[in-house]
Structure formats: C-alpha cells, structure tokens
Scaffold this motif. Sequence first.
Motif, PDB file in Angstrom:
ATOM      1  N   UNK A   1       0.832  -1.206   0.000  1.00 30.70           N
ATOM      2  CA  UNK A   1       0.000   0.000   0.000  1.00 30.70           C
ATOM      3  C   UNK A   1       0.867   1.257   0.000  1.00 30.70           C
ATOM      4  N   UNK A   2       2.011   1.195   0.673  1.00 27.74           N
ATOM      5  CA  UNK A   2       2.907   2.343   0.688  1.00 27.74           C
ATOM      6  C   UNK A   2       3.468   2.612  -0.704  1.00 27.74           C
ATOM      7  N   UNK A   3       3.834   1.542  -1.414  1.00 27.82           N
ATOM      8  CA  UNK A   3       4.327   1.701  -2.784  1.00 27.82           C
ATOM      9  C   UNK A   3       3.255   2.349  -3.655  1.00 27.82           C
ATOM     10  N   UNK A   4       2.033   1.828  -3.552  1.00 29.28           N
ATOM     11  CA  UNK A   4       0.922   2.386  -4.336  1.00 29.28           C
ATOM     12  C   UNK A   4       0.712   3.852  -3.986  1.00 29.28           C
ATOM     13  N   UNK A   5       0.797   4.160  -2.690  1.00 25.84           N
ATOM     14  CA  UNK A   5       0.594   5.532  -2.237  1.00 25.84           C
ATOM     15  C   UNK A   5       1.650   6.462  -2.829  1.00 25.84           C
ATOM     16  N   UNK A   6       2.919   6.064  -2.762  1.00 20.00           N
ATOM     17  CA  UNK A   6       3.988   6.922  -3.275  1.00 20.00           C
ATOM     18  C   UNK A   6       3.854   7.130  -4.783  1.00 20.00           C
ATOM     19  N   UNK A   7       3.579   6.043  -5.505  1.00 19.15           N
ATOM     20  CA  UNK A   7       3.444   6.145  -6.964  1.00 19.15           C
ATOM     21  C   UNK A   7       2.245   7.004  -7.329  1.00 19.15           C
ATOM     22  N   UNK A   8       1.100   6.768  -6.677  1.00 19.50           N
ATOM     23  CA  UNK A   8      -0.099   7.556  -6.962  1.00 19.50           C
ATOM     24  C   UNK A   8       0.127   9.030  -6.645  1.00 19.50           C
ATOM     25  N   UNK A   9       0.840   9.303  -5.559  1.00 22.04           N
ATOM     26  CA  UNK A   9       1.115  10.683  -5.183  1.00 22.04           C
ATOM     27  C   UNK A   9       1.999  11.370  -6.217  1.00 22.04           C
ATOM     28  N   UNK A  10       3.049  10.669  -6.662  1.00 24.57           N
ATOM     29  CA  UNK A  10       3.946  11.243  -7.662  1.00 24.57           C
ATOM     30  C   UNK A  10       3.203  11.511  -8.969  1.00 24.57           C
ATOM     31  N   UNK A  11       2.379  10.554  -9.393  1.00 24.76           N
ATOM     32  CA  UNK A  11       1.605  10.734 -10.628  1.00 24.76           C
ATOM     33  C   UNK A  11       0.637  11.901 -10.483  1.00 24.76           C
ATOM     34  N   UNK A  12      -0.031  11.967  -9.342  1.00 23.59           N
ATOM     35  CA  UNK A  12      -1.021  13.014  -9.116  1.00 23.59           C
ATOM     36  C   UNK A  12      -0.377  14.390  -9.075  1.00 23.59           C
ATOM     37  N   UNK A  13       0.750  14.520  -8.373  1.00 22.06           N
ATOM     38  CA  UNK A  13       1.450  15.804  -8.305  1.00 22.06           C
ATOM     39  C   UNK A  13       1.923  16.209  -9.697  1.00 22.06           C
ATOM     40  N   UNK A  14       2.504  15.261 -10.430  1.00 21.81           N
ATOM     41  CA  UNK A  14       3.040  15.554 -11.762  1.00 21.81           C
ATOM     42  C   UNK A  14       1.935  15.954 -12.723  1.00 21.81           C
ATOM     43  N   UNK A  15       0.840  15.183 -12.716  1.00 19.37           N
ATOM     44  CA  UNK A  15      -0.255  15.505 -13.630  1.00 19.37           C
ATOM     45  C   UNK A  15      -0.885  16.849 -13.288  1.00 19.37           C
ATOM     46  N   UNK A  16      -1.121  17.087 -11.994  1.00 17.42           N
ATOM     47  CA  UNK A  16      -1.767  18.346 -11.609  1.00 17.42           C
ATOM     48  C   UNK A  16      -0.898  19.538 -11.975  1.00 17.42           C
ATOM     49  N   UNK A  17       0.408  19.335 -11.982  1.00 22.36           N
ATOM     50  CA  UNK A  17       1.325  20.393 -12.393  1.00 22.36           C
ATOM     51  C   UNK A  17       1.201  20.651 -13.892  1.00 22.36           C
ATOM     52  N   UNK A  18       1.260  19.585 -14.680  1.00 19.89           N
ATOM     53  CA  UNK A  18       1.238  19.738 -16.141  1.00 19.89           C
ATOM     54  C   UNK A  18      -0.074  20.331 -16.636  1.00 19.89           C
ATOM     55  N   UNK A  19      -1.187  19.919 -16.027  1.00 20.70           N
ATOM     56  CA  UNK A  19      -2.511  20.381 -16.465  1.00 20.70           C
ATOM     57  C   UNK A  19      -2.973  21.620 -15.710  1.00 20.70           C
ATOM     58  N   UNK A  20      -2.079  22.191 -14.894  1.00 18.02           N
ATOM     59  CA  UNK A  20      -2.342  23.428 -14.163  1.00 18.02           C
ATOM     60  C   UNK A  20      -3.442  23.293 -13.110  1.00 18.02           C
ATOM     61  N   UNK A  21      -3.515  22.105 -12.489  1.00 13.24           N
ATOM     62  CA  UNK A  21      -4.409  21.915 -11.344  1.00 13.24           C
ATOM     63  C   UNK A  21      -3.665  22.302 -10.063  1.00 13.24           C
ATOM     64  N   UNK A  22      -2.906  23.361 -10.114  1.00 10.36           N
ATOM     65  CA  UNK A  22      -1.994  23.676  -9.026  1.00 10.36           C
ATOM     66  C   UNK A  22      -2.731  24.158  -7.781  1.00 10.36           C
TER      67      UNK A  22
END
Length: 378
Positions: free
Chosen positions: A208-229
């Motif tokens: 679950x920790x692995x999933x959490x870290x990966x999901x967090x990184x993807x979410x932060x990266x995507x929100x940055x690129x699509x300007x969901x800042x």
Amino acid sequence: MLQTAYDYFWWHRLWLPVNLTWADLEDTNDRVYAKASDLYFSIPLAFVFLIVRYIFEIHVATPLAKVLGVKDKVKLRAAHNPVLDTFYKSSSKHPKQSDLDNLARASKFTVRQVERWFRRRRNQDRPSLQKKFREASWRFIYYLLAFIAGMAILVDKAWFHDLREVWKDFPKQTMLQSQYWYYMIELGFYWSLLFRVAFDVKRKDFQEQIIHHVATIILISFSWCANYIRVGTLVLVIHDASDFFLESAKMFNYAGWKETCNNLFVVFAFVFIITRIIILPFWILHCTWVYPLELYPAFFGYYFFNAMLWVLQCLHMFWAYLILGMAHKFLTGKLEQDERSDKDETDIPDEDDDEEPTKNGAVSNGHSVQNNNHHKAD
C-alpha cells in the motif's frame, strides 16, 4: 513511432477543457504557466533530500535518540547452520510444519530447536529501534516544516477560503513562485521516499505504501502539467496536517514515553479522520468532481485526476480502518500491537534450551502507536 505516441499522449483534447490547446498556456508578459519540463528538477532534488536525510540521521537524529533514551534490545543470534540458513534465504522465513520436520532431520535438530532458530534468525533481520527512530524523526521534521510552509503560502489565497475560486479562469491561472517551490519540494520528497522504500523499515502495508507513493507522484506531476496547481496545494497541505503527529508519536514510542506517545496518537487519529476522511472527500473531492462541470464538459484529464484522488482516498479509508481498530483497543485496554508494525517474536525456551528468553515488546518497545506514512499524499 515514438513521436506519434508522444503526440497522442500530449494531445490537448485529453488533458485540457474543450476549445483550449497547449498554446493557450504559453508564457506571456503578465502570466507564467507551469511546464512539464519543470518536473525534471524534482529528480536531482530527491537526491538532495537523500543526502540531507543521511546527514540529519547521523548528526541530529542519532544524538537525539541517545538523549531520549532510545536503546536497541539485545537479540539472541541464531547459530550458524548451513541447512537452515540456505532454506531461510532461498525458500521461506516461515517454514510450514512439513518443512520443519524435513529441516529437523537434515540439520539434526529437534523440531522445537528449528522453530527457535527461525525465530532468532527473523529477529536478527528486524530493524533496530534506533533505525526506526531515525526514520521517524526525519519524516517528523519534514512533515512539520512542509505543513507550516503550505499553510503560509495558502492562508492568504482566495481559493483557501472559497473552493469555487480554485476553478476561476482555469486553466489560465498564472503560476506563483511559492507554488513552484512548494510543488517541487513535495515531489522531490516523495521521489526520495520511493527511492528509499526498499531500504527503510518494512511494514505490513508495504505494498500500500508503494501504491501511495506512486499515486502521489503521478497526481502531483499531472496536476502540475494540467495546471491543477491550486487544488493540488490544498491536497498536499491536507496530507501534511496529520503526519507529523504520527511521526512524533512513533519517536516517543521508541523512546519508551508511553503516555506521551498515546496522547500524540489520539491527536493524530483525530486530525487524520478530520482531514482525510471528512475534509478531503466532502470538500476537496466535491470541489474537483462537481465544480469543474459548471464551467466545461468533462474530459479525460478530469476523470484521470479524480480517479487518482480516489485511489488515495481508498488508501486513507484502509488506514482509517486500522486507526479505528487501534483506537477501539486503546479505549478497551486491549491494545498490544501496532497493526502495521513489525514486531519482535518471543524466543520461547523449551527443555532443550537453557538460555534466557528475550522480552517480547508490543509495537516495537512495548507501547501503543499506529504507524502510517504518510502520507500524502501524506
């Protein structure tokens, strides 16, 4: 072919609302927008975090552990036995009954001696209290500073007080310098956690920790690129709000300060439930799911962003279940073991063993505390 795949991946119809293209998010004289290339900076920043963490654990956390009286327990070592050691490393750390019988014959031990050997061997591999303390103290200082910094950059923003302001003029929202550093530091930290996860203390919720870290990184990266800042900063600060209470509770747990540990755990549980089980789904997820549809039709990026948020929310519900279970045991006086923590196993003596048994510590040092990383989205 790679260029075609690249073009399809960055197709504006996937990530931006209707009638908008990436050209609309190019910098102008009065507006600066987030760019995907900015994310590359988070990787070297992650290695900076690893270096700072190494220095912190040696020069700050280790002396602090001594001041608080954190001491490693003496563990009985398993005698060298090639047969048992080979099975332990290549097959299983927890042999079945049939395996015990075969190993007893092969090693010329009794079954009870084989069981005892495996208990001691597993305990040898378990992380020391000082290692756990160093990890907890590092995360404590980071989450505390990150929460303070997050609140400092958000408290005067309109969208912190009115969630409809999150989507005002979206996605043509200029990037603030404070947002840039907040995002890069958070993303770099989560990369550092992912890089270190194989070497840190492993809990029962390792996957679950692995999933959490990966999901967090993807979410932060995507929100940055699509300007969901704007909404991204809100999600980040919510995740930081409870984590430093948990890490401080762990620190005092490893130091043997039972009452302080338990009080901090109660505060952590309260803040966790309020922020991640109430505020996040009923305010933030409502904000990301309902308000955008008032401005533009749903598109792939809208669904992707919300799906990733719900992955995190499911993890929060899983951890909340563990926390409530701990709280129930705490209130009924039956709390003996951290539901996520690894524990030392009692070395049970029998008629063939004339050595004194080691003491078995609940949680890690005989005290109650819930382990959670974490996390942010933790």
